[in-house]
Design a protein around this motif. Sequence first.
Motif, PDB file in Angstrom:
ATOM      1  N   VAL A 195       0.821  -1.222   0.000  1.00 56.84           N
ATOM      2  CA  VAL A 195       0.000   0.000   0.000  1.00 56.84           C
ATOM      3  C   VAL A 195       0.857   1.277   0.000  1.00 56.84           C
ATOM      4  O   VAL A 195       0.381   2.359   0.333  1.00 56.84           O
ATOM      5  N   SER A 203      -5.242  -5.175  15.781  1.00 58.69           N
ATOM      6  CA  SER A 203      -5.662  -5.565  14.432  1.00 58.69           C
ATOM      7  C   SER A 203      -4.866  -6.748  13.884  1.00 58.69           C
ATOM      8  O   SER A 203      -5.195  -7.267  12.817  1.00 58.69           O
ATOM      9  N   ARG A 205      -0.955   6.043  -5.635  1.00 55.58           N
ATOM     10  CA  ARG A 205      -1.172   6.788  -4.400  1.00 55.58           C
ATOM     11  C   ARG A 205      -0.298   8.040  -4.422  1.00 55.58           C
ATOM     12  O   ARG A 205       0.909   7.957  -4.627  1.00 55.58           O
ATOM     13  N   GLY A 245     -11.378   6.188  10.409  1.00 59.28           N
ATOM     14  CA  GLY A 245     -10.693   5.534   9.285  1.00 59.28           C
ATOM     15  C   GLY A 245     -11.609   5.469   8.077  1.00 59.28           C
ATOM     16  O   GLY A 245     -12.798   5.135   8.215  1.00 59.28           O
ATOM     17  N   TYR A 274      -2.453 -12.259   3.185  1.00 57.95           N
ATOM     18  CA  TYR A 274      -3.427 -11.159   3.150  1.00 57.95           C
ATOM     19  C   TYR A 274      -3.900 -10.866   1.728  1.00 57.95           C
ATOM     20  O   TYR A 274      -3.347 -11.397   0.759  1.00 57.95           O
ATOM     21  N   TYR A 311      -5.882  -6.497   4.124  1.00 58.95           N
ATOM     22  CA  TYR A 311      -6.436  -7.195   5.295  1.00 58.95           C
ATOM     23  C   TYR A 311      -6.074  -8.668   5.204  1.00 58.95           C
ATOM     24  O   TYR A 311      -6.125  -9.270   4.122  1.00 58.95           O
ATOM     25  N   GLU A 322     -10.602   5.642  -2.071  1.00 56.96           N
ATOM     26  CA  GLU A 322      -9.459   5.628  -2.965  1.00 56.96           C
ATOM     27  C   GLU A 322      -8.344   4.744  -2.409  1.00 56.96           C
ATOM     28  O   GLU A 322      -8.006   4.857  -1.220  1.00 56.96           O
ATOM     29  N   GLY A 323      -7.801   3.873  -3.212  1.00 51.67           N
ATOM     30  CA  GLY A 323      -6.684   3.024  -2.792  1.00 51.67           C
ATOM     31  C   GLY A 323      -7.167   1.782  -2.065  1.00 51.67           C
ATOM     32  O   GLY A 323      -7.980   1.869  -1.149  1.00 51.67           O
ATOM     33  N   ILE A 382     -11.499  -7.506  11.059  1.00 51.30           N
ATOM     34  CA  ILE A 382     -11.065  -6.126  10.822  1.00 51.30           C
ATOM     35  C   ILE A 382     -11.382  -5.261  12.036  1.00 51.30           C
ATOM     36  O   ILE A 382     -12.487  -5.320  12.580  1.00 51.30           O
ATOM     37  N   ALA A 417     -11.558   3.487   5.152  1.00 50.01           N
ATOM     38  CA  ALA A 417     -12.009   2.173   4.676  1.00 50.01           C
ATOM     39  C   ALA A 417     -12.805   1.443   5.750  1.00 50.01           C
ATOM     40  O   ALA A 417     -13.844   0.836   5.457  1.00 50.01           O
TER      41      ALA A 417
HETATM   42  C1  LIG Z   1      -0.148  -6.392   5.201  1.00 50.67           C
HETATM   43  C2  LIG Z   1      -1.254  -5.728   6.036  1.00 50.67           C
HETATM   44  C3  LIG Z   1      -2.207  -6.524   6.605  1.00 50.67           C
HETATM   45  C4  LIG Z   1      -3.233  -5.930   7.386  1.00 50.67           C
HETATM   46  N1  LIG Z   1      -4.163  -6.744   7.980  1.00 50.67           N
HETATM   47  C5  LIG Z   1      -5.132  -6.194   8.749  1.00 50.67           C
HETATM   48  C6  LIG Z   1      -6.111  -7.034   9.397  1.00 50.67           C
HETATM   49  O1  LIG Z   1      -6.115  -8.271   9.248  1.00 50.67           O
HETATM   50  N2  LIG Z   1      -7.065  -6.431  10.160  1.00 50.67           N
HETATM   51  C7  LIG Z   1      -7.094  -5.064  10.336  1.00 50.67           C
HETATM   52  O2  LIG Z   1      -7.986  -4.583  11.046  1.00 50.67           O
HETATM   53  N3  LIG Z   1      -6.167  -4.253   9.727  1.00 50.67           N
HETATM   54  C8  LIG Z   1      -5.199  -4.780   8.948  1.00 50.67           C
HETATM   55  N4  LIG Z   1      -4.290  -3.948   8.312  1.00 50.67           N
HETATM   56  C9  LIG Z   1      -4.448  -2.471   8.424  1.00 50.67           C
HETATM   57  C10 LIG Z   1      -5.429  -1.973   7.322  1.00 50.67           C
HETATM   58  O3  LIG Z   1      -4.878  -2.215   6.031  1.00 50.67           O
HETATM   59  C11 LIG Z   1      -5.742  -0.457   7.376  1.00 50.67           C
HETATM   60  O4  LIG Z   1      -4.534   0.287   7.443  1.00 50.67           O
HETATM   61  C12 LIG Z   1      -6.623  -0.058   8.535  1.00 50.67           C
HETATM   62  O5  LIG Z   1      -7.830  -0.821   8.540  1.00 50.67           O
HETATM   63  C13 LIG Z   1      -6.965   1.432   8.487  1.00 50.67           C
HETATM   64  O6  LIG Z   1      -7.676   1.712   7.314  1.00 50.67           O
HETATM   65  P1  LIG Z   1      -8.673   2.949   7.219  1.00 50.67           P
HETATM   66  O7  LIG Z   1      -8.810   3.303   5.781  1.00 50.67           O
HETATM   67  O8  LIG Z   1      -9.903   2.694   7.989  1.00 50.67           O
HETATM   68  O9  LIG Z   1      -7.872   4.087   7.999  1.00 50.67           O
HETATM   69  P2  LIG Z   1      -7.258   5.479   7.410  1.00 50.67           P
HETATM   70  O10 LIG Z   1      -6.665   6.088   8.607  1.00 50.67           O
HETATM   71  O11 LIG Z   1      -8.330   6.227   6.682  1.00 50.67           O
HETATM   72  O12 LIG Z   1      -6.257   4.969   6.373  1.00 50.67           O
HETATM   73  C14 LIG Z   1      -4.980   4.615   6.833  1.00 50.67           C
HETATM   74  C15 LIG Z   1      -4.353   3.524   6.030  1.00 50.67           C
HETATM   75  O13 LIG Z   1      -4.837   3.401   4.717  1.00 50.67           O
HETATM   76  C16 LIG Z   1      -3.780   3.326   3.795  1.00 50.67           C
HETATM   77  N5  LIG Z   1      -4.041   4.288   2.712  1.00 50.67           N
HETATM   78  C17 LIG Z   1      -4.488   5.556   2.798  1.00 50.67           C
HETATM   79  N6  LIG Z   1      -4.650   6.074   1.569  1.00 50.67           N
HETATM   80  C18 LIG Z   1      -4.298   5.141   0.690  1.00 50.67           C
HETATM   81  C19 LIG Z   1      -4.236   5.089  -0.745  1.00 50.67           C
HETATM   82  N7  LIG Z   1      -4.588   6.102  -1.521  1.00 50.67           N
HETATM   83  N8  LIG Z   1      -3.819   3.941  -1.310  1.00 50.67           N
HETATM   84  C20 LIG Z   1      -3.480   2.874  -0.537  1.00 50.67           C
HETATM   85  N9  LIG Z   1      -3.514   2.877   0.812  1.00 50.67           N
HETATM   86  C21 LIG Z   1      -3.919   3.993   1.414  1.00 50.67           C
HETATM   87  C22 LIG Z   1      -2.531   3.636   4.520  1.00 50.67           C
HETATM   88  O14 LIG Z   1      -1.634   2.544   4.453  1.00 50.67           O
HETATM   89  C23 LIG Z   1      -2.893   3.887   5.931  1.00 50.67           C
HETATM   90  O15 LIG Z   1      -2.191   3.092   6.844  1.00 50.67           O
HETATM   91  C24 LIG Z   1      -3.260  -4.516   7.556  1.00 50.67           C
HETATM   92  C25 LIG Z   1      -2.286  -3.724   6.943  1.00 50.67           C
HETATM   93  C26 LIG Z   1      -1.299  -4.313   6.193  1.00 50.67           C
HETATM   94  C27 LIG Z   1      -0.250  -3.448   5.522  1.00 50.67           C
END
Ligand SMILES: Cc1cc2nc3c(=O)[nH]c(=O)nc-3n(C[C@H](O)[C@H](O)[C@H](O)COP(=O)(O)OP(=O)(O)OC[C@H]3O[C@@H](n4cnc5c(N)ncnc54)[C@H](O)[C@@H]3O)c2cc1C
Length: 336
Positions: free
Chosen positions: A38, A213, A57, A171, A135, A149, A144-145, A165, A173
């Motif tokens: 990501v 998480s 991104r 957040g 994952y 998980y 976006e993006g 999750i 997503a």
């Molecule tokens: C390998 C991996 C495995 C994961 N597994 C889990 C899991 O099993 N359970 C769980 O609850 N969470 C997991 N996460 C965390 C999850 O991916 C999210 O970061 C988290 O849920 C927050 O997302 P959000 O959009 O709600 O939060 P926000 O605060 O809105 O977004 C933050 C996250 O979204 C990503 N992001 C923001 N903008 C973009 C974009 N344009 N393109 C791509 N990415 C972007 C960033 O990496 C940032 O960390 C994992 C992360 C990784 C890297």
Amino acid sequence: MPLISIPAANLSFDCPDDDTIMRAAVRNGLGFPYECNVGSCGNCKFELLEGEIEHLRQNPPGWSERDLQRNRYLGCQAKPLSDCKIKLNLRDHYKSHILPRKVSGKLMAVHDLTHDIREFQFALDVPVAFVPGQYALLSVPGIEGARAYSMGNITDDGNQWHFQIKRVPNGLATSALFDRLKLGDEIGLDGPYGMAYLREEAPRDLLLIAGGSGLSPMISLTRGAAASTKLNGRQLHFFYGGRTASDMCADRVLGSLPGYGTNIHYYPAISMPETDGPQWSGRTGFIHDYVREAMGDKIRDMEIYFAGPPAMAEAVTRMIVEYKVPMAQVHFDQFY
Ligand SMILES: Cc1cc2nc3c(=O)[nH]c(=O)nc-3n(C[C@H](O)[C@H](O)[C@H](O)COP(=O)(O)OP(=O)(O)OC[C@H]3O[C@@H](n4cnc5c(N)ncnc54)[C@H](O)[C@@H]3O)c2cc1C
Ligand code: FES
């Protein structure tokens, strides 16, 4: 469709218009280094020798002005705008056993595991298997993006992928998933990815460490170990850290597994017992301190898997270095 060439390795592959260079390389069976997928970790950087690309991104955290000056880009975010020649070291370690695919998943069921962790169960239109601990990327409608998980289930046929999750306050997503996604809705899934998968051949007891998480991949690994005949007789120690008693749920998920209490041992701890909430008579403090106390020098001889927030991952990494655990025994994908 742009053609991506790696002259030093004497090979090339197609990158479809809706894909990125690293993901297309992995789909073609190449060992293109990556971790988070990501744009956050920077592990997928390559040098652009010829051609034009754009990042999906904007301003990804794993990329800097200095990288731009040196013509270096993030493979997981790089969308080619023309044929490209690139330079990087491919490594066999990153070759996928199961090539990732883009599929569609229909939301079949949801279950609340705690006040802020929910399991989302998707049925896939095309079955894709995965190895416990891996994952996927979820394209959440309106966001976006794609977000990463980890799958929490295990599967023989690849028909269903389940994700546990944790809701992130405000957040993007997670708010969309928790508040707007309805049963029957379909979303885009892309996977499996990740290197922190179950090593059934490793001849050691297993140490699993999860925080917040990080629950989902550790549950999948435990389910995989319980179902594996190759791991018969191996001991699995599952440490789970949360902040308050209301964060704890792993025993409810693990308790029904064969071997729970004999081969599978569960060690929960909370770090903020003074916070209002359900009573807690168990262990308090940080989870890595509990691991250190309960396992001691045995840590060096274990196959270690961990997942969770960056602060926990850093503390666990320091502990692993301190105990001089060979890095080949350590498996994790950093969560961002
Ligand atoms: C390998 C991996 C495995 C994961 N597994 C889990 C899991 O099993 N359970 C769980 O609850 N969470 C997991 N996460 C965390 C999850 O991916 C999210 O970061 C988290 O849920 C927050 O997302 P959000 O959009 O709600 O939060 P926000 O605060 O809105 O977004 C933050 C996250 O979204 C990503 N992001 C923001 N903008 C973009 C974009 N344009 N393109 C791509 N990415 C972007 C960033 O990496 C940032 O960390 C994992 C992360 C990784 C890297
Ligand atoms: S930045 Fe591309 S894999 Fe982490």
